[in-house]
Design a protein around this motif. Sequence first.
Motif, PDB file in Angstrom:
ATOM      1  N   GLY A 231     -22.696  14.125   6.795  1.00 55.97           N
ATOM      2  CA  GLY A 231     -22.031  15.217   6.106  1.00 55.97           C
ATOM      3  C   GLY A 231     -21.207  14.747   4.930  1.00 55.97           C
ATOM      4  N   CYS A 232     -20.820  15.730   4.109  1.00 52.04           N
ATOM      5  CA  CYS A 232     -19.984  15.427   2.950  1.00 52.04           C
ATOM      6  C   CYS A 232     -19.202  16.667   2.549  1.00 52.04           C
ATOM      7  N   GLY A 233     -18.215  16.443   1.740  1.00 56.60           N
ATOM      8  CA  GLY A 233     -17.393  17.532   1.248  1.00 56.60           C
ATOM      9  C   GLY A 233     -16.209  16.996   0.488  1.00 56.60           C
ATOM     10  N   ASP A 234     -15.111  17.743   0.564  1.00 60.84           N
ATOM     11  CA  ASP A 234     -13.910  17.392  -0.191  1.00 60.84           C
ATOM     12  C   ASP A 234     -12.688  17.416   0.705  1.00 60.84           C
ATOM     13  N   TYR A 235     -11.778  16.492   0.432  1.00 62.56           N
ATOM     14  CA  TYR A 235     -10.448  16.495   1.027  1.00 62.56           C
ATOM     15  C   TYR A 235      -9.463  16.887  -0.065  1.00 62.56           C
ATOM     16  N   HIS A 236      -8.513  17.750   0.281  1.00 58.54           N
ATOM     17  CA  HIS A 236      -7.384  18.069  -0.595  1.00 58.54           C
ATOM     18  C   HIS A 236      -6.123  17.901   0.245  1.00 58.54           C
ATOM     19  N   TRP A 237      -5.359  16.856  -0.072  1.00 56.38           N
ATOM     20  CA  TRP A 237      -4.160  16.485   0.674  1.00 56.38           C
ATOM     21  C   TRP A 237      -2.914  16.899  -0.093  1.00 56.38           C
ATOM     22  N   ARG A 238      -1.878  17.300   0.639  1.00 56.37           N
ATOM     23  CA  ARG A 238      -0.540  17.502   0.072  1.00 56.37           C
ATOM     24  C   ARG A 238       0.434  16.742   0.971  1.00 56.37           C
ATOM     25  N   PHE A 239       1.267  15.920   0.355  1.00 59.96           N
ATOM     26  CA  PHE A 239       2.138  15.013   1.100  1.00 59.96           C
ATOM     27  C   PHE A 239       3.606  15.369   0.949  1.00 59.96           C
ATOM     28  N   GLU A 240       4.378  15.047   1.982  1.00 63.15           N
ATOM     29  CA  GLU A 240       5.828  15.119   1.919  1.00 63.15           C
ATOM     30  C   GLU A 240       6.283  13.916   1.090  1.00 63.15           C
ATOM     31  N   PRO A 241       7.031  14.140   0.006  1.00 60.63           N
ATOM     32  CA  PRO A 241       7.374  13.030  -0.894  1.00 60.63           C
ATOM     33  C   PRO A 241       8.131  11.878  -0.223  1.00 60.63           C
TER      34      PRO A 241
ATOM     35  N   LYS B  14      -2.090   7.153  -5.773  1.00 65.48           N
ATOM     36  CA  LYS B  14      -1.010   6.318  -6.323  1.00 65.48           C
ATOM     37  C   LYS B  14       0.213   6.407  -5.412  1.00 65.48           C
ATOM     38  N   ALA B  15       1.108   5.452  -5.555  1.00 66.92           N
ATOM     39  CA  ALA B  15       2.277   5.350  -4.688  1.00 66.92           C
ATOM     40  C   ALA B  15       3.140   6.612  -4.692  1.00 66.92           C
ATOM     41  N   ASP B  16       3.282   7.270  -5.834  1.00 65.46           N
ATOM     42  CA  ASP B  16       4.168   8.429  -5.922  1.00 65.46           C
ATOM     43  C   ASP B  16       3.412   9.763  -5.857  1.00 65.46           C
ATOM     44  N   ALA B  17       2.158   9.741  -5.453  1.00 63.45           N
ATOM     45  CA  ALA B  17       1.350  10.963  -5.414  1.00 63.45           C
ATOM     46  C   ALA B  17       1.885  11.927  -4.355  1.00 63.45           C
ATOM     47  N   ILE B  18       1.929  13.200  -4.712  1.00 61.81           N
ATOM     48  CA  ILE B  18       2.265  14.216  -3.715  1.00 61.81           C
ATOM     49  C   ILE B  18       1.021  15.025  -3.340  1.00 61.81           C
ATOM     50  N   THR B  19      -0.066  14.821  -4.089  1.00 59.45           N
ATOM     51  CA  THR B  19      -1.358  15.409  -3.746  1.00 59.45           C
ATOM     52  C   THR B  19      -2.443  14.373  -3.983  1.00 59.45           C
ATOM     53  N   HIS B  20      -3.564  14.582  -3.329  1.00 60.94           N
ATOM     54  CA  HIS B  20      -4.728  13.717  -3.558  1.00 60.94           C
ATOM     55  C   HIS B  20      -5.975  14.499  -3.189  1.00 60.94           C
TER      56      HIS B  20
ATOM     57  N   MET C  40       0.844  -1.182   0.000  1.00 59.00           N
ATOM     58  CA  MET C  40       0.000   0.000   0.000  1.00 59.00           C
ATOM     59  C   MET C  40       0.885   1.241   0.000  1.00 59.00           C
ATOM     60  N   PRO C  41       0.550   2.214  -0.849  1.00 63.91           N
ATOM     61  CA  PRO C  41       1.330   3.456  -0.867  1.00 63.91           C
ATOM     62  C   PRO C  41       1.295   4.165   0.486  1.00 63.91           C
ATOM     63  N   LYS C  42       2.404   4.826   0.807  1.00 62.92           N
ATOM     64  CA  LYS C  42       2.496   5.542   2.080  1.00 62.92           C
ATOM     65  C   LYS C  42       1.414   6.606   2.216  1.00 62.92           C
ATOM     66  N   THR C  43       1.118   7.292   1.114  1.00 61.81           N
ATOM     67  CA  THR C  43       0.117   8.355   1.171  1.00 61.81           C
ATOM     68  C   THR C  43      -1.263   7.792   1.504  1.00 61.81           C
ATOM     69  N   ALA C  44      -1.619   6.671   0.917  1.00 60.43           N
ATOM     70  CA  ALA C  44      -2.913   6.045   1.225  1.00 60.43           C
ATOM     71  C   ALA C  44      -2.950   5.616   2.685  1.00 60.43           C
ATOM     72  N   ARG C  45      -1.849   5.100   3.179  1.00 60.49           N
ATOM     73  CA  ARG C  45      -1.763   4.695   4.585  1.00 60.49           C
ATOM     74  C   ARG C  45      -1.921   5.909   5.504  1.00 60.49           C
ATOM     75  N   SER C  46      -1.337   7.046   5.128  1.00 61.89           N
ATOM     76  CA  SER C  46      -1.481   8.266   5.926  1.00 61.89           C
ATOM     77  C   SER C  46      -2.947   8.679   6.025  1.00 61.89           C
ATOM     78  N   ILE C  47      -3.659   8.628   4.908  1.00 58.54           N
ATOM     79  CA  ILE C  47      -5.084   8.985   4.904  1.00 58.54           C
ATOM     80  C   ILE C  47      -5.876   8.005   5.746  1.00 58.54           C
ATOM     81  N   GLU C  48      -5.646   6.722   5.551  1.00 59.62           N
ATOM     82  CA  GLU C  48      -6.380   5.699   6.303  1.00 59.62           C
ATOM     83  C   GLU C  48      -6.140   5.821   7.807  1.00 59.62           C
ATOM     84  N   THR C  49      -4.907   6.102   8.185  1.00 59.33           N
ATOM     85  CA  THR C  49      -4.600   6.241   9.605  1.00 59.33           C
ATOM     86  C   THR C  49      -5.293   7.465  10.184  1.00 59.33           C
ATOM     87  N   TYR C  50      -5.334   8.568   9.428  1.00 54.55           N
ATOM     88  CA  TYR C  50      -6.072   9.755   9.871  1.00 54.55           C
ATOM     89  C   TYR C  50      -7.552   9.418  10.090  1.00 54.55           C
TER      90      TYR C  50
END
Length: 176
Positions: A104-114, A79-85, A1-11
């Motif tokens: 509720g609903c809305g949008d998430y805009h993430w920016r990740f440390e590569p 994706k694994a190399d994403a810096i935004t999502h 699993m990509p690190k970025t996806a793991r960061s979101i899931e953990t949040y």
Amino acid sequence: MPKTARSIETYIFAKDANRPDLLRQSFTADATLEMVVHTGAISFPPHVSGRAGIAQVLVRSFGQSYENVYTFCLGEPPKADAITHACKWLVGMSVKETGELRIGCGDYHWRFEPQSGLAQHLCITIEHMQVCLPEDLEPVMNWLQSLEYPWCLPNEVIEGAPQISNIAPVIEYLQT
């Protein structure tokens, strides 16, 4: 699993399960949070700095007011190399004091440390936060508990939604 996806899931898990310590696996120490709220049914500060501040606002304070929290990211993980999502989100929860339901609903805009995949910035837009009666808890929880957690497809959310008039604006938003 990509690190970025793991960061979101953990949040998501940290927030939903009231586990603020887990945010060190999601956010950099100096991460920032931006909240854009388009509803009067819930409030948050517009800007928060640092992982500790984010934990206070999105986990500790949130957990004092809400229970039975289920948050979903709609669509595919980054994706694994994403810096935004960016993705839409859906949340269902009950108010501890009254038993009222919030959808509720809305949008998430993430920016990740590569290098680490940890979030450096998160912008959460809350488009709708609908208030429902305590009697709606069981059908809504049955619906939310039937979905893949925390990633699911919008059509699965929409198809399984209970027929509760108060959540119509949420469903309409998720259809766009």
